[in-house]
Scaffold this motif. Sequence first.
Motif, PDB file in Angstrom:
ATOM      1  N   ARG A 159      -4.831  11.476   6.841  1.00 56.83           N
ATOM      2  CA  ARG A 159      -3.964  12.588   6.468  1.00 56.83           C
ATOM      3  C   ARG A 159      -2.506  12.153   6.301  1.00 56.83           C
ATOM      4  NH1 ARG A 159      -6.271  17.752   9.988  1.00 56.83           N
ATOM      5  NH2 ARG A 159      -8.427  17.632   9.184  1.00 56.83           N
ATOM      6  N   THR A 160      -2.334  11.000   5.682  1.00 54.13           N
ATOM      7  CA  THR A 160      -0.976  10.487   5.439  1.00 54.13           C
ATOM      8  C   THR A 160      -0.649  10.408   3.943  1.00 54.13           C
ATOM      9  OG1 THR A 160      -1.818   8.203   5.547  1.00 54.13           O
ATOM     10  CG2 THR A 160      -0.916   9.147   7.582  1.00 54.13           C
ATOM     11  N   ASN A 161      -1.520  10.986   3.120  1.00 54.15           N
ATOM     12  CA  ASN A 161      -1.275  10.963   1.683  1.00 54.15           C
ATOM     13  C   ASN A 161      -0.046  11.797   1.332  1.00 54.15           C
ATOM     14  OD1 ASN A 161      -3.019   9.289   0.449  1.00 54.15           O
ATOM     15  ND2 ASN A 161      -4.549  10.819  -0.082  1.00 54.15           N
ATOM     16  N   PRO A 162       0.897  11.277   0.552  1.00 57.00           N
ATOM     17  CA  PRO A 162       2.062  12.078   0.165  1.00 57.00           C
ATOM     18  C   PRO A 162       1.730  13.140  -0.873  1.00 57.00           C
ATOM     19  CG  PRO A 162       2.245   9.845  -0.724  1.00 57.00           C
ATOM     20  CD  PRO A 162       1.016   9.866   0.141  1.00 57.00           C
ATOM     21  N   CYS A 163       0.573  13.018  -1.573  1.00 54.21           N
ATOM     22  CA  CYS A 163       0.183  14.031  -2.552  1.00 54.21           C
ATOM     23  C   CYS A 163      -1.318  13.901  -2.805  1.00 54.21           C
ATOM     24  CB  CYS A 163       0.970  13.865  -3.851  1.00 54.21           C
ATOM     25  SG  CYS A 163       0.505  12.372  -4.795  1.00 54.21           S
ATOM     26  N   ASP A 192       0.830  -1.211   0.000  1.00 54.06           N
ATOM     27  CA  ASP A 192       0.000   0.000   0.000  1.00 54.06           C
ATOM     28  C   ASP A 192       0.862   1.258   0.000  1.00 54.06           C
ATOM     29  OD1 ASP A 192      -2.134  -1.691   0.056  1.00 54.06           O
ATOM     30  OD2 ASP A 192      -2.742  -1.240   2.120  1.00 54.06           O
ATOM     31  N   ALA A 193       1.942   1.254   0.800  1.00 53.26           N
ATOM     32  CA  ALA A 193       2.825   2.425   0.863  1.00 53.26           C
ATOM     33  C   ALA A 193       3.516   2.663  -0.475  1.00 53.26           C
ATOM     34  CB  ALA A 193       3.865   2.234   1.973  1.00 53.26           C
ATOM     35  N   GLU A 194       3.921   1.580  -1.152  1.00 49.23           N
ATOM     36  CA  GLU A 194       4.580   1.713  -2.452  1.00 49.23           C
ATOM     37  C   GLU A 194       3.609   2.243  -3.503  1.00 49.23           C
ATOM     38  OE1 GLU A 194       8.064  -1.738  -2.268  1.00 49.23           O
ATOM     39  OE2 GLU A 194       6.043  -2.259  -2.934  1.00 49.23           O
ATOM     40  N   ALA A 207       4.201   5.604  -5.510  1.00 50.81           N
ATOM     41  CA  ALA A 207       4.256   5.525  -6.972  1.00 50.81           C
ATOM     42  C   ALA A 207       3.282   6.506  -7.617  1.00 50.81           C
ATOM     43  CB  ALA A 207       3.960   4.102  -7.441  1.00 50.81           C
ATOM     44  N   ALA A 208       2.106   6.656  -7.010  1.00 56.96           N
ATOM     45  CA  ALA A 208       1.102   7.568  -7.552  1.00 56.96           C
ATOM     46  C   ALA A 208       1.571   9.020  -7.512  1.00 56.96           C
ATOM     47  CB  ALA A 208      -0.210   7.421  -6.778  1.00 56.96           C
ATOM     48  N   CYS A 209       2.504   9.308  -6.613  1.00 61.49           N
ATOM     49  CA  CYS A 209       2.971  10.693  -6.447  1.00 61.49           C
ATOM     50  C   CYS A 209       4.297  10.977  -7.137  1.00 61.49           C
ATOM     51  CB  CYS A 209       3.117  11.013  -4.955  1.00 61.49           C
ATOM     52  SG  CYS A 209       1.562  10.952  -4.045  1.00 61.49           S
ATOM     53  N   THR A 210       5.098   9.956  -7.393  1.00 58.53           N
ATOM     54  CA  THR A 210       6.467  10.204  -7.864  1.00 58.53           C
ATOM     55  C   THR A 210       6.800   9.577  -9.215  1.00 58.53           C
ATOM     56  OG1 THR A 210       7.318   8.265  -6.671  1.00 58.53           O
ATOM     57  CG2 THR A 210       7.285  10.357  -5.480  1.00 58.53           C
ATOM     58  N   SER A 211       5.911   8.767  -9.780  1.00 54.07           N
ATOM     59  CA  SER A 211       6.231   8.066 -11.026  1.00 54.07           C
ATOM     60  C   SER A 211       6.276   9.020 -12.221  1.00 54.07           C
ATOM     61  CB  SER A 211       5.200   6.969 -11.294  1.00 54.07           C
ATOM     62  OG  SER A 211       5.262   5.967 -10.307  1.00 54.07           O
TER      63      SER A 211
END
Length: 286
Positions: A277-281, A170-172, A176-180
């Motif tokens: 509230r832990t979403n990176p983006c 889940d963390a990956e 990935a959704a924020c940095t790919s």
Amino acid sequence: MLSPFLAHLLSVVLLCRIARSQYSSDQCSWRGSGLTHEGHTRDVEQVYLRCAQGFLEWLYPTGAIIVNLRPNTLSPAASLLSICIKPSKESSGTHIYLDRLGKLRLLLREEDQAEGRVHCFSIQDGALFIEAVPQRDISRKITAFQYELVNHRPGADPQSLSAPCQPCTDAEVLLAACTSDFVARGSILGVAETDDQTSVTVSLSALYRQKTQVFVSGGGRAKRWTGFVKMPSQCGVKPGEGEFLFTGTVRFGEAWLSCAPRYKDFLRVYQDAQRQRTNPCHLDTD
């Protein structure tokens, strides 16, 4: 009439200009000529390239050069990088080795370069030692390749462009959704297999990000995009119903898949992280 001093100064300036025309480097790419090695065929020139991507072109190769490929900033994460090179199909005249502390390991023979296939290795494997193949006529020989520094997902093979086939955590997925290089929602239209890779044709209903234009719009009122995503053949992907979140990297103009959860599973993970509230983006999932 020029004084002897000015005449000497002018000749030095002209020689410098000639040398520059035979050798050029912008820290990302390098062009050189083996003609500058004539009479010094045992000399080994050091080349330093400090970019995420670029190219090398060595005309009329003689002797050898050592190519040091490094990121432009130093950090502990730099030791985890891989380097991928893609020779031109016209590349010839040299053998390419990995040089680690003076020990050479063959990476590409002269005849291998014409295949134009991508070859990757860990940055810790050393520099590239490029040795000219002795021959009478060097006038038609040019060694040329593109290179990219690749930041692999943990567990990935440093000698591969692609991510491992196992599902992402889940963390990956969130990372990935924020940095790919590309992030898109869509479905699989078809699958084509070759000896060592799979090419997946995808149709996209939402394109959140693409670093370069690997997916093209089909036009019309309903916005959709199509394109191809690469992955290793051992991943065993098959056409199927349902939507996925496609994420991955763009290497040498091709999209390579990393994390690809079913879209409903991604949405659950994303909404849970949103509540905590832990979403990176932020992604527009509406």
